[in-house]
Design a protein around this motif. Structure first.
Motif: not given
Length: 324
Positions: A8-9, A55-59, A126-130, A136-137
């Motif tokens: 993905m880019s 790194i701790w982050a929300t996904a 699909e979950w990771i892609t979302r 990223s955005e």
């Protein structure tokens, strides 16, 4: 290369010098302050061109953590990264930040990812892609906003600390700070607090705080409890109007003369567009900085004082018990 590896880019045009953009994305300790998805970053090792970080982050609304290695190339304005320890549903992930100059005052910022999902499960892909899309955005948009800001990030961003000496045990101070669910009965400025914790010591907290003028502000935070280090770090995910971002830390350290020093640290980025609305048309960013610092210092000062009273009370009680 695995047939299941995904690529993905994402990119954005930034009206700022490429060097300024690169400096911001290279300052990984500040990512929790700069980027909404990032909660906390620990630098584990560092050289001029390499970093190893946790790194701790929300996904997708969930808090996750991983360990990554970063290779920094300021000459080419690139930062490559690769997760050393991934966390399900991610099996492996890497990528790169790339800053591409267009003119002296404009550049293109690219964020590339490659990843595989646990078991090559299509639902996990699909979950990771979302999550990658959303984060990223958000991160690219934040870089654009912060580097293009007319007010200047140096004026909007600030940090400060308050410290008290406690003649008591670090464990008792840590217990007081850790048990935030009890703060409504212990702290006068906290009227409501809801807290949940997962198995990794990550807490989610929703809190209503009374201000000096009697109004109530609702904030939401994610806290990472580093209990073995006598530290709790946190990020407010819902902030008052004057703050674009707010991160903090509770830190306990042995004092040379005995007892412990307990420090509350705050880092803030002012929301420049809200200054006039909140403080009046003539208010400046400097006024907002002063207002926010006083408010945060007042509340953390109350918490520090109550933690001190709690720990020293425990210490006195323990001494009395030991001598009977």
């Amino acid at each position: 290369m695995s047939a299941a590896e995904q690529h993905m880019s994402h990119s954005i045009t930034v009206e700022a010098p490429a060097s300024r953009v690169y400096r911001l994305i290279s300052a990984i300790e500040s990512w929790p302050l700069y980027f909404a998805p990032n909660v906390h970053v620990e630098v584990l090792a560092r050289s001029d061109t390499e970093e190893r970080v946790r790194i701790w982050a929300t996904a997708n609304g969930e808090v996750t953590s991983w360990t990554s290695r970063r290779d920094l190339d300021p000459g080419r304005l690139t930062i490559a990264f690769r997760q050393e320890v991934s966390r399900a549903p991610v099996a492996a992930m890497g990528g790169a930040w790339r800053v591409v100059p267009v003119t002296d005052e404009r550049c293109e910022l690219w964020l590339d990812h490659d990843f595989t999902a646990v078991g090559d499960d299509p639902q996990l892909v699909e979950w990771i892609t979302r999550a990658v899309d959303r984060n990223s955005e958000s991160e690219l948009g934040a870089v654009k906003y912060l580097t293009e800001s007319d007010d200047g990030l140096a004026d909007l961003e600030f940090s400060f600390e308050d410290t008290v000496r406690v003649d008591g045990a670090a464990a008792d101070v840590m217990e007081f700070l850790d048990r935030a669910d009890l703060w409504p009965t212990r702290l006068e400025h906290v009227s409501r607090l809801e807290l949940s914790e997962d198995e990794s010591g990550v807490q989610r907290m929703s809190m209503d705080t009374r201000t000096a003028d009697g109004s109530v502000h609702t904030t939401e935070s994610v806290r990472v409890c580093l209990r073995d280090e006598d530290r709790i770090v946190y990020k407010q995910t819902v902030t008052p109007a004057l703050m674009r971002a707010h991160t903090g830390e509770w830190r306990i350290a042995a004092a040379p003369e005995g007892g412990v020093d307990v420090t509350s640290r705050h880092s803030v980025i002012i929301q420049a567009g809200s200054v006039a609305k909140v403080l009046g048309e003539k208010a400046t960013v400097a006024d907002a900085r002063s207002f926010v610092r006083q408010a945060l210092s007042r509340n953390s000062g109350v918490t520090l004082a109550c933690a001190k009273e709690f720990a020293e009370g425990r210490s006195r009680s323990g001494s009395a018990t030991a001598t009977t």
